[in-house]
Motif scaffolding. Structure first.
Motif, short mmCIF file in Angstrom:
data_model
loop_
_atom_site.label_atom_id
_atom_site.label_comp_id
_atom_site.label_asym_id
_atom_site.label_seq_id
_atom_site.Cartn_x
_atom_site.Cartn_y
_atom_site.Cartn_z
N THR A 176 0.98 -1.18 -0.08
CA THR A 176 -0.04 -0.01 0.12
C THR A 176 1.10 1.20 -0.11
OG1 THR A 176 0.07 0.01 2.34
CG2 THR A 176 -1.77 -1.04 1.44
N ILE A 177 0.37 2.37 -0.31
CA ILE A 177 0.89 3.69 0.11
C ILE A 177 1.55 3.80 1.46
CG2 ILE A 177 0.87 6.12 0.12
CD1 ILE A 177 0.49 5.29 -2.93
N GLU A 178 0.87 3.38 2.37
CA GLU A 178 1.45 3.47 3.58
C GLU A 178 2.36 2.51 3.74
OE1 GLU A 178 -1.81 3.09 2.94
OE2 GLU A 178 -2.34 5.05 3.65
N ASP A 179 2.76 1.40 3.10
CA ASP A 179 3.94 0.18 3.11
C ASP A 179 4.92 1.30 2.67
OD1 ASP A 179 2.49 -1.81 4.57
OD2 ASP A 179 1.56 -2.45 2.61
N ILE A 180 4.80 1.67 1.38
CA ILE A 180 5.98 2.54 0.79
C ILE A 180 6.41 3.42 1.65
CG2 ILE A 180 6.66 4.13 -1.27
CD1 ILE A 180 4.16 2.77 -2.77
N LEU A 181 5.58 4.35 2.33
CA LEU A 181 5.96 5.27 3.18
C LEU A 181 7.02 4.70 4.42
CD1 LEU A 181 2.87 7.61 2.97
CD2 LEU A 181 5.26 8.16 2.13
N THR A 182 6.43 3.51 4.92
CA THR A 182 6.90 2.99 6.20
C THR A 182 8.20 2.49 5.48
OG1 THR A 182 4.86 1.87 6.86
CG2 THR A 182 6.97 0.82 7.58
N ALA A 183 8.78 2.10 4.31
CA ALA A 183 10.15 1.68 3.62
C ALA A 183 10.76 2.87 3.83
CB ALA A 183 9.60 1.10 2.39
N VAL A 184 10.16 4.16 3.26
CA VAL A 184 11.00 5.32 3.29
C VAL A 184 11.55 5.81 4.66
CG1 VAL A 184 10.96 7.72 2.90
CG2 VAL A 184 9.87 6.05 1.10
N ASP A 185 10.53 5.47 5.75
CA ASP A 185 10.79 5.75 6.95
C ASP A 185 12.11 4.94 7.43
OD1 ASP A 185 10.42 7.24 9.49
OD2 ASP A 185 9.61 5.52 10.12
N THR A 186 11.92 3.50 7.24
CA THR A 186 12.86 2.41 7.96
C THR A 186 14.14 2.51 7.12
OG1 THR A 186 11.62 0.60 6.68
CG2 THR A 186 10.92 1.28 9.11
N TRP A 187 14.02 2.39 5.81
CA TRP A 187 15.24 2.39 5.12
C TRP A 187 15.94 3.59 4.68
CZ3 TRP A 187 16.31 1.79 -0.75
CH2 TRP A 187 17.67 1.27 -1.00
N GLY A 188 15.11 4.71 4.72
CA GLY A 188 15.82 5.99 4.57
C GLY A 188 16.43 6.14 3.13
N PRO A 189 15.76 5.89 2.10
CA PRO A 189 16.35 5.97 0.60
C PRO A 189 16.73 7.42 0.60
CG PRO A 189 13.85 5.66 0.42
CD PRO A 189 14.31 5.52 1.88
N ASP A 190 17.71 7.52 -0.47
CA ASP A 190 18.15 8.95 -0.65
C ASP A 190 17.26 9.39 -2.00
OD1 ASP A 190 20.57 9.39 1.03
OD2 ASP A 190 21.09 7.39 -0.30
N ILE A 191 16.71 8.29 -2.78
CA ILE A 191 15.96 8.78 -4.09
C ILE A 191 14.89 7.66 -4.18
CG2 ILE A 191 16.30 8.53 -6.58
CD1 ILE A 191 19.34 8.81 -6.31
N VAL A 192 13.90 8.35 -4.39
CA VAL A 192 12.79 7.80 -4.86
C VAL A 192 12.26 7.89 -6.15
CG1 VAL A 192 10.32 6.94 -3.87
CG2 VAL A 192 11.94 7.63 -2.07
N GLY A 193 12.04 6.44 -6.65
CA GLY A 193 11.63 6.54 -8.14
C GLY A 193 10.26 5.95 -8.23
N VAL A 194 9.21 6.73 -9.00
CA VAL A 194 8.04 6.20 -8.63
C VAL A 194 7.54 6.01 -10.44
CG1 VAL A 194 5.53 6.52 -8.07
CG2 VAL A 194 7.39 7.74 -6.96
N SER A 195 6.93 4.75 -10.72
CA SER A 195 6.35 4.58 -11.92
C SER A 195 4.55 4.64 -11.65
CB SER A 195 6.53 3.03 -12.16
OG SER A 195 6.18 2.87 -13.59
N ALA A 196 4.01 5.53 -12.63
CA ALA A 196 2.86 5.89 -12.61
C ALA A 196 2.30 5.79 -13.97
CB ALA A 196 2.31 7.22 -11.98
N THR A 197 1.13 5.16 -14.34
CA THR A 197 0.35 5.19 -15.74
C THR A 197 -0.99 5.76 -15.57
OG1 THR A 197 -0.02 3.95 -17.53
CG2 THR A 197 -0.38 2.88 -15.44
N PHE A 198 -1.71 5.79 -16.53
CA PHE A 198 -3.08 6.38 -16.41
C PHE A 198 -3.90 5.85 -15.26
CE2 PHE A 198 -1.51 7.08 -21.06
CZ PHE A 198 -1.56 8.08 -21.00
#
Length: 373
Positions: A176-198
Motif C-alpha cells: 500500500t501507499i502506507e507500506d511505501i512510506l514505511t519503507a521510506v521511514d525505515t530504510w531512509g532512501p536517498d532517491i525514490v523513483g515512482v512509476s505511474a500510468t493512466f
C-alpha cells in the motif's frame, strides 16, 4: 596477494560460497551453505541480509543479475577485499563504470575471484545512494498482476553503474501507499523513483504529498505515461520533482551519478524539471526545463532485473518481457515521444534472460509457463 582456491564454484551459488570462504579465510559452514542456496540469485536483498551475519566486514552485493559482483572486506584489520564476479566471467571482461578507475583495483583481472583494493570513496559509492523504486497500482483497472517491467528495467540500469543499493516495491503485490512510506521511514532512501500510468494520478499525488511533507524529503523521480501527460501540472504542484520523460534507464543511471556530483542536473538525460524562473518584456519563462533524451535506437540494454518475478507468480500474476522499444503507430492520445520510432534488440540478448526466467518458472510449477513478449 594471497593465493585463491575455488572449491565449489560450479553455479553462481557455488561461486558465492567460494567468495565468502575467501573473505573469511575458511569454508562456509553447512547451515549457512544451505541457507544461501535456498535464496535465489534474483533476490539480492535477501542474499545481502543473509551475508550480513556471515561476512567479517563491510560488503556490497551489486551489479546486474547476469554479472552479480560481491565486494567484501576481509579481516577488518587488513586492507584487502574479496572481489567475486558470480557469473564466473573474468573481471577484465566487465564494462567497469568510469567512476571505479583508481578507486577499485582488482588483483587478478583474468579470474572471477580475486583480492582487490577498494578505496574509502568507492565504499561510499557502493553503499549510497539508497534507491527505492515503487510501482503504483489500482486493482480495479488491472486485476491480474503483471511483472513490473518499468521499475525492473530501471533497477538493472541503476545496478549496472555499481552505485548504491536498489530496492523495488510493487503495489500489485499487496503493498500500500502506507507500506511505501514505511519503507521510506525505515530504510531512509536517498532517491525514490515512482512509476505511474493512466488512472493512478490519485495514488501519485497522495504519495508525493507525503514524501514532500517529510522533514528532509528524498530526491523524487517520477516516470511513466501519466507523468509524461501531466508534466507541467505535476511540476507546478511539486517544483522539486524530477520527471522522467522517456526511456528511464539512462535517466536513473544519470541520477545516481548526479547524487555523487558526477553530473549536473542539466546533464541528466531525459528529465523535465523546474529551473530558475526568468522573465522580461511581455514574456515570462515559468522555469520549465527539459534535457535531451536518448533515442530508442541508442538503447542497447533494456532488460529487467527479476527481483519481483517470484512474488508476481506467487500472486498468480503473469510474466512479460520487452524485446523492442518505441512504437510504429502515431496514436493521437499518446503523449510519449516514441510515436513512430521503433527499435528492436538483437535476439542473442534474450538467451540469458530467458534462462533466468525459466529458473523462476521452475520454482512455481503450477504457474503456466507463458511469457508475454
Amino acid at each position: 596477494m594471497p593465493a585463491i582456491t575455488a572449491i565449489t564454484a560450479i553455479t553462481a551459488h557455488g561461486r558465492l560460497l567460494d567468495a565468502i570462504g575467501h573473505a573469511l579465510g575458511s569454508p562456509v559452514d553447512q547451515d549457512m551453505t544451505e541457507t544461501l542456496r535456498r535464496i535465489p540469485m534474483t533476490d539480492p536483498i535477501a542474499l545481502s541480509v543473509a551475508l550480513t551475519s556471515q561476512l567479517p566486514g563491510r560488503f556490497s552485493l551489486t551489479g546486474t543479475l547476469d554479472r552479480r559482483l560481491l565486494l567484501a572486506k576481509r579481516d577488518p584489520g587488513l586492507g584487502w577485499w574479496t572481489a567475486a564476479d558470480l557469473s564466473g566471467q573474468p573481471h577484465a571482461s566487465r564494462a567497469w563504470p568510469h567512476w571505479t578507475g583508481g578507486r577499485i583495483t582488482i588483483g587478478d583481472v583474468g579470474g572471477w575471484l580475486s583480492t582487490a583494493s577498494v578505496a574509502d570513496e568507492a565504499v561510499r559509492r557502493l553503499l549510497r545512494p539508497r534507491v527505492l523504486l515503487a510501482a503504483l497500482y489500482h486493482p480495479e483497472w488491472f486485476p491480474l498482476p503483471r511483472f513490473p517491467l518499468a521499475i525492473s528495467d530501471l533497477a538493472r540500469a541503476a545496478r549496472s553503474t555499481l552505485l548504491g543499493q536498489i530496492r523495488l516495491v510493487d503495489m500489485q503485490l499487496g503493498i500500500t501507499i502506507e507500506d511505501i512510506l514505511t519503507a521510506v521511514d525505515t530504510w531512509g532512501p536517498d532517491i525514490v523513483g515512482v512509476s505511474a500510468t493512466f488512472g493512478q494520478h490519485d495514488l501519485l499525488v497522495t504519495l508525493l504529498d507525503q514524501l514532500y511533507g517529510l522533514p528532509i524529503p528524498p530526491l523524487v523521480l517520477a516516470g511513466g505515461s501519466l507523468t509524461a501527460r501531466n508534466e507541467h501540472l505535476l511540476l507546478d504542484r511539486y517544483p522539486r520533482l524530477l520527471i522522467a520523460r522517456g526511456a528511464g534507464e539512462p535517466t536513473i543511471a544519470d541520477i545516481v551519478g548526479y547524487f555523487h556530483g558526477d553530473l549536473g542536473l542539466a546533464e541528466v538525460r531525459g528529465i523535465g524539471y523546474v529551473g530558475a524562473a526568468r522573465g522580461g518584456g511581455l514574456t515570462i519563462d515559468r522555469g520549465y526545463r527539459r534535457t535531451a533524451g536518448v533515442t530508442n535506437r541508442a538503447q542497447t540494454d533494456f532488460l529487467p532485473e527479476l527481483d519481483l518475478l517470484d512474488a508476481t507468480f506467487a500472486r498468480k500474476g503473469v510474466a512479460q518481457l520487452e524485446a523492442s522499444r518505441g512504437c510504429t503507430n502515431f496514436c493521437s492520445f499518446c503523449p510519449r515521444g516514441h510515436k513512430g520510432s521503433w527499435a528492436g534488440a538483437t535476439p542473442d540478448k534474450l538467451v540469458w534472460i530467458l534462462d533466468e526466467i525459466g529458473r523462476v518458472f521452475d520454482r512455481h510449477p503450477t504457474v503456466s509457463r507463458t511469457l508475454y513478449l
